[in-house]
Design an enzyme around this catalytic site. Structure first.
Site, PDB file in Angstrom:
ATOM      1  N   LYS A 198       0.854  -1.186   0.000  1.00 19.81           N
ATOM      2  CA  LYS A 198       0.000   0.000   0.000  1.00 19.81           C
ATOM      3  C   LYS A 198       0.895   1.243   0.000  1.00 19.81           C
ATOM      4  CE  LYS A 198       0.249   1.449   4.547  1.00 19.81           C
ATOM      5  NZ  LYS A 198      -0.116   2.228   5.618  1.00 19.81           N
ATOM      6  N   LYS A 220      -3.646  -9.470  10.961  1.00 21.21           N
ATOM      7  CA  LYS A 220      -3.597  -9.519  12.434  1.00 21.21           C
ATOM      8  C   LYS A 220      -4.617 -10.535  12.952  1.00 21.21           C
ATOM      9  CE  LYS A 220      -2.015  -4.781  13.071  1.00 21.21           C
ATOM     10  NZ  LYS A 220      -1.027  -4.665  14.125  1.00 21.21           N
ATOM     11  N   ASP A 269      -2.833   7.153   3.839  1.00 17.00           N
ATOM     12  CA  ASP A 269      -1.956   6.142   4.446  1.00 17.00           C
ATOM     13  C   ASP A 269      -2.748   5.131   5.275  1.00 17.00           C
ATOM     14  OD1 ASP A 269       0.655   5.106   5.047  1.00 17.00           O
ATOM     15  OD2 ASP A 269       0.481   5.959   7.051  1.00 17.00           O
ATOM     16  N   ASP A 289      -2.591  -5.570   2.773  1.00 21.66           N
ATOM     17  CA  ASP A 289      -2.987  -4.641   3.828  1.00 21.66           C
ATOM     18  C   ASP A 289      -2.698  -5.388   5.116  1.00 21.66           C
ATOM     19  OD1 ASP A 289      -4.237  -3.204   5.812  1.00 21.66           O
ATOM     20  OD2 ASP A 289      -5.887  -2.565   4.532  1.00 21.66           O
ATOM     21  N   HIS A 290      -1.571  -5.068   5.750  1.00 19.71           N
ATOM     22  CA  HIS A 290      -1.115  -5.952   6.827  1.00 19.71           C
ATOM     23  C   HIS A 290      -2.074  -5.996   8.004  1.00 19.71           C
ATOM     24  CE1 HIS A 290       0.650  -2.209   8.448  1.00 19.71           C
ATOM     25  NE2 HIS A 290       0.459  -2.782   9.597  1.00 19.71           N
ATOM     26  N   LYS A 337      -1.305  10.035  14.388  1.00 20.66           N
ATOM     27  CA  LYS A 337       0.051   9.811  14.900  1.00 20.66           C
ATOM     28  C   LYS A 337       0.258  10.710  16.113  1.00 20.66           C
ATOM     29  CE  LYS A 337       2.433   8.117  10.853  1.00 20.66           C
ATOM     30  NZ  LYS A 337       2.645   6.768  11.395  1.00 20.66           N
ATOM     31  N   HIS A 376      -6.528   0.485   5.794  1.00 24.02           N
ATOM     32  CA  HIS A 376      -6.777  -0.219   7.056  1.00 24.02           C
ATOM     33  C   HIS A 376      -8.170   0.055   7.640  1.00 24.02           C
ATOM     34  CE1 HIS A 376      -2.592  -0.910   6.741  1.00 24.02           C
ATOM     35  NE2 HIS A 376      -2.163   0.151   7.378  1.00 24.02           N
TER      36      HIS A 376
END
Ligand code: NAP
Length: 521
Positions: free
Chosen positions: A179, A213, A266, A208-209, A371, A271
């Site tokens: 991504k 999970k 991002d 899409d890590h 963030k 996500h």
């Protein structure tokens, strides 16, 4: 909470009640070609994940990694570099003996992906490696280069005759693409056209890590393997849903990437909207990759596009100023390396969406990411409607708490349910209490890295956890009107927040005063 013993007859004799930490080993030999081998992702995520798979005995045999980037390195110096990375970023204490067994499977070839001429020698190197390693042509390409290099990379792979779109070559050819996939709807479509000119859709794995999970995968099990939750999983019982992915870190030296990307591209496009799709999708007909991805596409399509006049009321962006993190002072975003002093890139974004279908009509979904937030936390929180009558509303020490079901994605992977209980004593005193399930406490096993799971899935040819192009497009289509608004007015909807806080206070306005607002724990 501990694992509940199986009742007699619950499972076939000899079956294992607990899922293994990983899936079964891949049996077909494989060559993994990582483009972007000298980069951060390879060092921080890919190599530790592969080393973990090696230690678990789950890599195919034979297996080889061929790293490619421009930096001149030999096989030996590349292995040394990755050894340091595996020791620094791997889970648990570094196992030097296991590394010594793993390292001979790693190779390096310097090449520039924008130079198709470099792919002749690269192709020869890959063939020789396959031959000497007894790998009969199964290749996974991993695009770990900057997004602008994805298209030149696939074109170069094609011109070297390595892609095999017709399936005529021995073995399989698959490509994993990192991504972000595009920077808006138009560029995503254009990239998709470049990719599908070279590969069939079934060869393409857009990673899409978050979907790798454990807790995220558990969403499907939680919803569809239990009879008690799904009847409540709709607008009749759920008041709203909050999805939060908060990071305490800043941009960590990746300011140049973030300047051109920002939190919406991002994090939200991939996500957060993928998490929303898992929470809100209908039960799939089967667990096949396409049946699961069909349902995800449908729900993303059912999200109501935000009317142009409402854009400013459906999203709040933010950028962190100087503050503190873990008790230490930290600079503001504009003082980070490679960030313009007057930057208007967002490091925080919050959205309100509604899904226009029978299950979810009228239920707001609030999405938030940032963030340098006060706490690193990823969770899906579902707030249920209150009891219809306030029987205990005027008790002397009553404290009616709302019912929440919270799925902790990280840290502390698990699930808890908050409800009201009577505190002991002569009066009816109501207190919020919790049923809690924690992955680590219950299953003991360490939670595997999402990259391990997804790399293994790609080698298995299982694309279930990889977003298909139609849902990538649907997500961009939702965000495009916001992106156009900010292109025309770069400072719109952007508020400052102090590093270490919960983001800009203006994000509360998305709730329009109806509920308690964002959860803070
Ligand atoms: N880092 C993360 O945690 C993370 C997380 C999620 C997604 N991603 C995505 O993963 C990709 C890589 O990110 P990264 O953080 O690893 O970036 P990075 O540290 O900047 O690494 C980029 C890599 O690409 C190589 N490269 C650049 N131009 C090249 C060219 N023309 N030919 C061959 N190699 C070239 C660089 O090596 P040379 O300079 O030696 O050529 C380097 O190995 C990006 O698309 C990013 O969005 C990264």
């Amino acid at each position: 909470m501990s694992e509940v013993p199986q009742a007699k007859g619950d499972s076939p004799p000899g079956s294992c009640p607990i899922e293994p930490a990983f899936r079964v080993p891949v049996t077909a030999p494989c060559l993994l070609m990582i483009f972007g081998a000298s980069g951060d992702l390879t060092a921080r995520k890919l190599v530790p994940a592969l080393f973990d798979l090696h230690r678990e005995g789950l890599l195919p045999g034979p297996f080889a990694v061929l790293g490619v980037s421009r930096t001149p390195m030999t096989d030996a110096s590349f292995r040394d570099r990755l050894r340091t990375a595996a020791a620094e970023f791997g889970a648990g204490p570094f196992d030097a003996a296991a590394w010594d067994a793993f390292a001979p499977m790693i190779f390096y070839h310097p090449a520039d992906v924008s130079d198709p001429g470099a792919f002749g020698p690269l192709s020869t190197r890959a063939s020789v490696l396959c031959e000497t390693s007894a790998i009969p042509g199964n290749v996974v390409f991993y695009a770990a280069v900057a997004p602008k290099s994805y298209a030149p990379l696939v074109r170069a792979i094609a011109s070297a005759g390595l892609a095999d779109p017709s399936g005529a070559m021995p073995g399989y050819r698959r490509i994993i693409i990192e991504k972000p996939f595009g920077e808006d709807l138009e560029s995503a479509r254009s990239l998709a056209a470049d990719v599908t000119a070279v590969f069939r859709e079934s060869q393409v794995y857009r990673i899409d890590h978050y979907l790798g999970k454990e807790t995220v995968q558990n969403m499907l099990v939680f919803r569809f393997a239990n009879g008690i939750f799904e009847p409540l999983w709709n607008r009749n019982y759920i008041e709203h849903v909050q999805i939060t992915v908060a990071e305490s870190i800043g941009v960590e030296g990746r300011g140049d990437y973030y300047e051109g990307t920002g939190a919406v591209r991002d994090m939200v496009q991939n996500h957060l909207l993928q998490l929303l799709a898992l929470v809100a999708m209908e039960p799939p007909v089967s667990l096949s990759a396409d049946d699961v991805r069909d349902e995800k596409r449908k729900v993303l399509h059912a999200i109501e596009p935000t009317p142009l006049g409402e854009l400013g009321r459906a999203c709040v962006r933010g950028q962190y100023t100087a503050g503190s993190s873990a008790g230490k002072p930290v600079p503001g975003y504009r003082a980070e390396k490679h960030v313009a002093p007057g930057s208007l890139a967002e490091t925080f974004a919050a959205f309100r969406f509604t899904i226009d279908n029978w299950r979810w009509g009228g239920v707001p979904f609030y999405l938030r990411t940032g963030k340098r937030m006060g706490r690193a936390l990823s969770e899906i929180a579902i707030r249920f409607r209150p009891a219809p009558t306030l029987l205990f509303g005027d008790t002397a020490c009553g404290q009616m708490a709302s019912n929440w079901l919270v799925i902790n994605v990280s840290p502390d992977e698990g699930i808890y349910l908050r409800f009201s209980a009577k505190a002991p004593g002569p009066e009816v005193c109501i207190r919020p209490v919790e049923f809690a399930f924690n992955y680590h406490e219950t299953f003991g096993a360490r939670v595997p890295s999402p990259y391990s799971r997804l790399l293994l899935d790609a080698m298995h040819g299982d694309a279930t956890l990889f977003p298909r192009m139609d849902s990538v497009e649907a997500a961009w289509a939702l965000l495009d009107p916001f992106l156009s608004r900010w292109k025309a007015d770069p400072g719109a909807d952007l508020w400052m927040y102090e590093a270490g806080s919960d983001g800009p206070r203006e994000a509360d306005s998305l709730f329009e005063g109806n509920t308690e607002g964002w959860r803070s724990r």
